[in-house]
Design a protein around this motif. Structure first.
Motif, PDB file in Angstrom:
ATOM      1  N   ASP A  30      79.108  55.918  40.543  1.00 44.74           N
ATOM      2  CA  ASP A  30      78.259  55.157  39.608  1.00 44.74           C
ATOM      3  C   ASP A  30      76.868  54.943  40.200  1.00 44.74           C
ATOM      4  OD1 ASP A  30      78.113  54.018  37.032  1.00 44.74           O
ATOM      5  OD2 ASP A  30      78.240  52.006  37.873  1.00 44.74           O
ATOM      6  N   VAL A  47      71.148  51.925  32.416  1.00 43.98           N
ATOM      7  CA  VAL A  47      72.468  51.317  32.611  1.00 43.98           C
ATOM      8  C   VAL A  47      73.583  52.273  32.196  1.00 43.98           C
ATOM      9  CG1 VAL A  47      71.780  48.882  32.435  1.00 43.98           C
ATOM     10  CG2 VAL A  47      72.307  50.160  30.349  1.00 43.98           C
ATOM     11  N   THR A  48      74.713  52.097  32.857  1.00 43.95           N
ATOM     12  CA  THR A  48      75.901  52.876  32.537  1.00 43.95           C
ATOM     13  C   THR A  48      76.379  52.475  31.147  1.00 43.95           C
ATOM     14  OG1 THR A  48      76.522  52.462  34.836  1.00 43.95           O
ATOM     15  CG2 THR A  48      78.147  53.573  33.446  1.00 43.95           C
ATOM     16  N   LYS A  49      76.609  53.468  30.275  1.00 44.69           N
ATOM     17  CA  LYS A  49      77.114  53.157  28.935  1.00 44.69           C
ATOM     18  C   LYS A  49      78.556  53.636  28.756  1.00 44.69           C
ATOM     19  CE  LYS A  49      77.439  52.028  24.705  1.00 44.69           C
ATOM     20  NZ  LYS A  49      77.540  50.621  24.339  1.00 44.69           N
ATOM     21  N   PHE A  50      78.850  54.834  29.239  1.00 45.97           N
ATOM     22  CA  PHE A  50      80.132  55.446  28.872  1.00 45.97           C
ATOM     23  C   PHE A  50      80.606  56.408  29.956  1.00 45.97           C
ATOM     24  CE2 PHE A  50      82.335  59.050  26.884  1.00 45.97           C
ATOM     25  CZ  PHE A  50      83.369  58.401  26.229  1.00 45.97           C
ATOM     26  N   GLY A  76      69.526  62.768  25.180  1.00 41.65           N
ATOM     27  CA  GLY A  76      69.457  62.205  23.837  1.00 41.65           C
ATOM     28  C   GLY A  76      68.126  61.506  23.631  1.00 41.65           C
ATOM     29  N   ARG A  77      68.071  60.663  22.605  1.00 41.48           N
ATOM     30  CA  ARG A  77      66.818  59.927  22.344  1.00 41.48           C
ATOM     31  C   ARG A  77      66.610  58.833  23.392  1.00 41.48           C
ATOM     32  NH1 ARG A  77      64.107  56.002  19.044  1.00 41.48           N
ATOM     33  NH2 ARG A  77      65.979  54.708  19.013  1.00 41.48           N
ATOM     34  N   THR A  78      67.669  58.031  23.586  1.00 43.35           N
ATOM     35  CA  THR A  78      67.580  56.957  24.589  1.00 43.35           C
ATOM     36  C   THR A  78      68.577  57.178  25.722  1.00 43.35           C
ATOM     37  OG1 THR A  78      69.251  55.543  23.525  1.00 43.35           O
ATOM     38  CG2 THR A  78      66.971  55.293  22.776  1.00 43.35           C
ATOM     39  N   SER A  79      69.425  58.180  25.584  1.00 41.62           N
ATOM     40  CA  SER A  79      70.519  58.343  26.553  1.00 41.62           C
ATOM     41  C   SER A  79      70.376  59.628  27.362  1.00 41.62           C
ATOM     42  CB  SER A  79      71.860  58.365  25.812  1.00 41.62           C
ATOM     43  OG  SER A  79      71.955  59.529  25.025  1.00 41.62           O
ATOM     44  N   VAL A 102      77.496  58.694  30.521  1.00 40.61           N
ATOM     45  CA  VAL A 102      76.297  58.436  29.704  1.00 40.61           C
ATOM     46  C   VAL A 102      75.566  57.210  30.239  1.00 40.61           C
ATOM     47  CG1 VAL A 102      75.410  57.915  27.388  1.00 40.61           C
ATOM     48  CG2 VAL A 102      77.401  59.422  27.650  1.00 40.61           C
ATOM     49  N   PHE A 103      74.280  57.393  30.489  1.00 36.98           N
ATOM     50  CA  PHE A 103      73.407  56.279  30.855  1.00 36.98           C
ATOM     51  C   PHE A 103      72.405  56.065  29.722  1.00 36.98           C
ATOM     52  CE2 PHE A 103      73.633  54.603  35.241  1.00 36.98           C
ATOM     53  CZ  PHE A 103      74.811  55.235  35.620  1.00 36.98           C
ATOM     54  N   VAL A 104      72.000  54.811  29.535  1.00 34.74           N
ATOM     55  CA  VAL A 104      71.016  54.499  28.487  1.00 34.74           C
ATOM     56  C   VAL A 104      69.749  53.949  29.140  1.00 34.74           C
ATOM     57  CG1 VAL A 104      70.511  53.051  26.461  1.00 34.74           C
ATOM     58  CG2 VAL A 104      72.757  54.119  26.700  1.00 34.74           C
ATOM     59  N   LEU A 106      66.592  51.700  29.104  1.00 34.47           N
ATOM     60  CA  LEU A 106      66.227  50.439  28.454  1.00 34.47           C
ATOM     61  C   LEU A 106      64.730  50.184  28.556  1.00 34.47           C
ATOM     62  CD1 LEU A 106      69.034  48.035  29.794  1.00 34.47           C
ATOM     63  CD2 LEU A 106      69.080  49.487  27.747  1.00 34.47           C
ATOM     64  N   PRO A 112      67.814  49.590  24.138  1.00 34.54           N
ATOM     65  CA  PRO A 112      67.638  51.032  24.300  1.00 34.54           C
ATOM     66  C   PRO A 112      66.244  51.472  23.857  1.00 34.54           C
ATOM     67  CG  PRO A 112      69.739  50.549  23.253  1.00 34.54           C
ATOM     68  CD  PRO A 112      69.004  49.250  23.319  1.00 34.54           C
TER      69      PRO A 112
HETATM   70  C1  LIG Z   1      74.135  51.149  36.774  1.00 31.30           C
HETATM   71  C2  LIG Z   1      75.020  50.045  36.293  1.00 31.30           C
HETATM   72  O1  LIG Z   1      75.937  49.699  36.963  1.00 31.30           O
HETATM   73  S1  LIG Z   1      74.662  49.281  34.809  1.00 31.30           S
HETATM   74  C3  LIG Z   1      75.938  48.056  34.558  1.00 31.30           C
HETATM   75  C4  LIG Z   1      76.956  48.429  33.560  1.00 31.30           C
HETATM   76  N1  LIG Z   1      76.394  48.674  32.236  1.00 31.30           N
HETATM   77  C5  LIG Z   1      76.006  47.675  31.418  1.00 31.30           C
HETATM   78  O2  LIG Z   1      76.043  46.507  31.767  1.00 31.30           O
HETATM   79  C6  LIG Z   1      75.533  48.069  30.053  1.00 31.30           C
HETATM   80  C7  LIG Z   1      76.126  47.153  28.996  1.00 31.30           C
HETATM   81  N2  LIG Z   1      75.881  47.713  27.668  1.00 31.30           N
HETATM   82  C8  LIG Z   1      74.789  47.391  26.941  1.00 31.30           C
HETATM   83  O3  LIG Z   1      73.982  46.548  27.333  1.00 31.30           O
HETATM   84  C9  LIG Z   1      74.582  48.093  25.628  1.00 31.30           C
HETATM   85  O4  LIG Z   1      75.775  48.761  25.258  1.00 31.30           O
HETATM   86  C10 LIG Z   1      73.416  49.134  25.712  1.00 31.30           C
HETATM   87  C11 LIG Z   1      72.086  48.377  25.721  1.00 31.30           C
HETATM   88  C12 LIG Z   1      73.500  50.011  26.964  1.00 31.30           C
HETATM   89  C13 LIG Z   1      73.441  50.108  24.517  1.00 31.30           C
HETATM   90  O5  LIG Z   1      73.556  49.364  23.369  1.00 31.30           O
HETATM   91  P1  LIG Z   1      74.023  50.059  22.010  1.00 31.30           P
HETATM   92  O6  LIG Z   1      74.024  49.002  20.976  1.00 31.30           O
HETATM   93  O7  LIG Z   1      75.252  50.883  22.227  1.00 31.30           O
HETATM   94  O8  LIG Z   1      72.803  51.027  21.751  1.00 31.30           O
HETATM   95  P2  LIG Z   1      72.699  52.202  20.719  1.00 31.30           P
HETATM   96  O9  LIG Z   1      73.768  52.164  19.680  1.00 31.30           O
HETATM   97  O10 LIG Z   1      71.265  52.214  20.285  1.00 31.30           O
HETATM   98  O11 LIG Z   1      72.985  53.506  21.612  1.00 31.30           O
HETATM   99  C14 LIG Z   1      72.129  53.839  22.670  1.00 31.30           C
HETATM  100  C15 LIG Z   1      72.469  55.241  23.123  1.00 31.30           C
HETATM  101  O12 LIG Z   1      73.777  55.247  23.690  1.00 31.30           O
HETATM  102  C16 LIG Z   1      74.579  56.217  23.027  1.00 31.30           C
HETATM  103  N3  LIG Z   1      75.921  55.679  22.959  1.00 31.30           N
HETATM  104  C17 LIG Z   1      76.296  54.497  22.438  1.00 31.30           C
HETATM  105  N4  LIG Z   1      77.627  54.342  22.536  1.00 31.30           N
HETATM  106  C18 LIG Z   1      78.095  55.455  23.136  1.00 31.30           C
HETATM  107  C19 LIG Z   1      79.384  55.907  23.516  1.00 31.30           C
HETATM  108  N5  LIG Z   1      80.462  55.169  23.289  1.00 31.30           N
HETATM  109  N6  LIG Z   1      79.497  57.104  24.099  1.00 31.30           N
HETATM  110  C20 LIG Z   1      78.423  57.873  24.340  1.00 31.30           C
HETATM  111  N7  LIG Z   1      77.150  57.502  24.026  1.00 31.30           N
HETATM  112  C21 LIG Z   1      76.997  56.310  23.415  1.00 31.30           C
HETATM  113  C22 LIG Z   1      73.978  56.385  21.660  1.00 31.30           C
HETATM  114  O13 LIG Z   1      74.316  57.641  21.103  1.00 31.30           O
HETATM  115  C23 LIG Z   1      72.507  56.249  21.985  1.00 31.30           C
HETATM  116  O14 LIG Z   1      72.032  57.461  22.536  1.00 31.30           O
HETATM  117  P3  LIG Z   1      70.780  58.285  21.872  1.00 31.30           P
HETATM  118  O15 LIG Z   1      69.685  57.300  21.618  1.00 31.30           O
HETATM  119  O16 LIG Z   1      70.389  59.258  22.948  1.00 31.30           O
HETATM  120  O17 LIG Z   1      71.298  58.929  20.651  1.00 31.30           O
END
Ligand SMILES: CC(=O)SCCNC(=O)CCNC(=O)[C@H](O)C(C)(C)COP(=O)(O)OP(=O)(O)OC[C@H]1O[C@@H](n2cnc3c(N)ncnc32)[C@H](O)[C@@H]1OP(=O)(O)O
Length: 161
Positions: A30, A47-50, A76-79, A102-104, A106, A112
């Motif tokens: 990670d 941030v880590t998303k998925f 992706g757009r934000t990912s 997947v990372f997003v 911010l 995002p």
């Molecule tokens: C490095 C670390 O350790 S970070 C710590 C762990 N992570 C966290 O704490 C993050 C917690 N999560 C969050 O804060 C929120 O989910 C966020 C801000 C990351 C994203 O919020 P969302 O409401 O899902 O945002 P949104 O729907 O706009 O999606 C953002 C991007 O993620 C992608 N995404 C969302 N859900 C998923 C999923 N389940 N699988 C794959 N991609 C996904 C979307 O397709 C989008 O990508 P794109 O813009 O390239 O098309």
């Protein structure tokens, strides 16, 4: 795929089976993935998303040298989506694979934000230059004093999230 980091499997990283503890490996991955995302997207706020399914293909043992590989598979757009492989540095035997991480990206508001990139960089041209203070923590909005201070071991803080 580039293998950026190497690790030496040490006694504190072992499980009860005497092999590399999966949690230690995932923590290293990670962090590696976060650094990869920061370098690719030019932003410290990633941030880590998925994580897709994680395949622990084979064990690593104390004293093994292992290396972690990552490659971006989709901008992706934000990912940013990447795939990961960990292997034994000497034998090249696969230890773990992850199809999708997947990372997003911010924005300053913590939401995002479009990163604007479509291709991998192999240079250090996107590394964020810190021009302001480090990212602050979310402000504490309210501190509730404990009822009986003599019993207090800590202050209760209301987390606004
Ligand atoms: C490095 C670390 O350790 S970070 C710590 C762990 N992570 C966290 O704490 C993050 C917690 N999560 C969050 O804060 C929120 O989910 C966020 C801000 C990351 C994203 O919020 P969302 O409401 O899902 O945002 P949104 O729907 O706009 O999606 C953002 C991007 O993620 C992608 N995404 C969302 N859900 C998923 C999923 N389940 N699988 C794959 N991609 C996904 C979307 O397709 C989008 O990508 P794109 O813009 O390239 O098309």
């Amino acid at each position: 795929m580039n293998f950026y980091s190497r690790k030496w499997v040490r006694p504190e990283d072992l499980n009860a089976n005497g092999t590399l503890f999966g949690g230690s490996l995932l923590k290293w991955i990670d962090e590696e993935a976060a650094i990869y995302a920061i370098v690719q997207l030019g932003n410290e706020r990633c941030v880590t998303k998925f994580y897709s399914e994680i395949n622990f293909v084979s064990s690593a043992w104390q004293g093994d040298l292992i290396e972690m590989g990552l490659v971006a598979t989709h901008f992706g757009r934000t990912s940013l989506t990447m795939s990961c492989m960990v292997r034994n540095m000497i034998t090249r035997k696969t230890i773990l694979t992850i199809d999708k991480i997947v990372f997003v990206n911010l924005g300053p508001d913590g939401k995002p934000a479009p990163h604007g990139y479509t291709e991998i960089t192999y240079l250090r041209d996107r590394i964020p230059k810190r021009t302001t203070a480090p990212i602050p923590r979310q402000p504490i909005t309210e501190v509730i004093p404990v009822q009986r201070p003599e019993e207090a071991t800590s202050i209760d803080i209301v987390d606004p999230r």
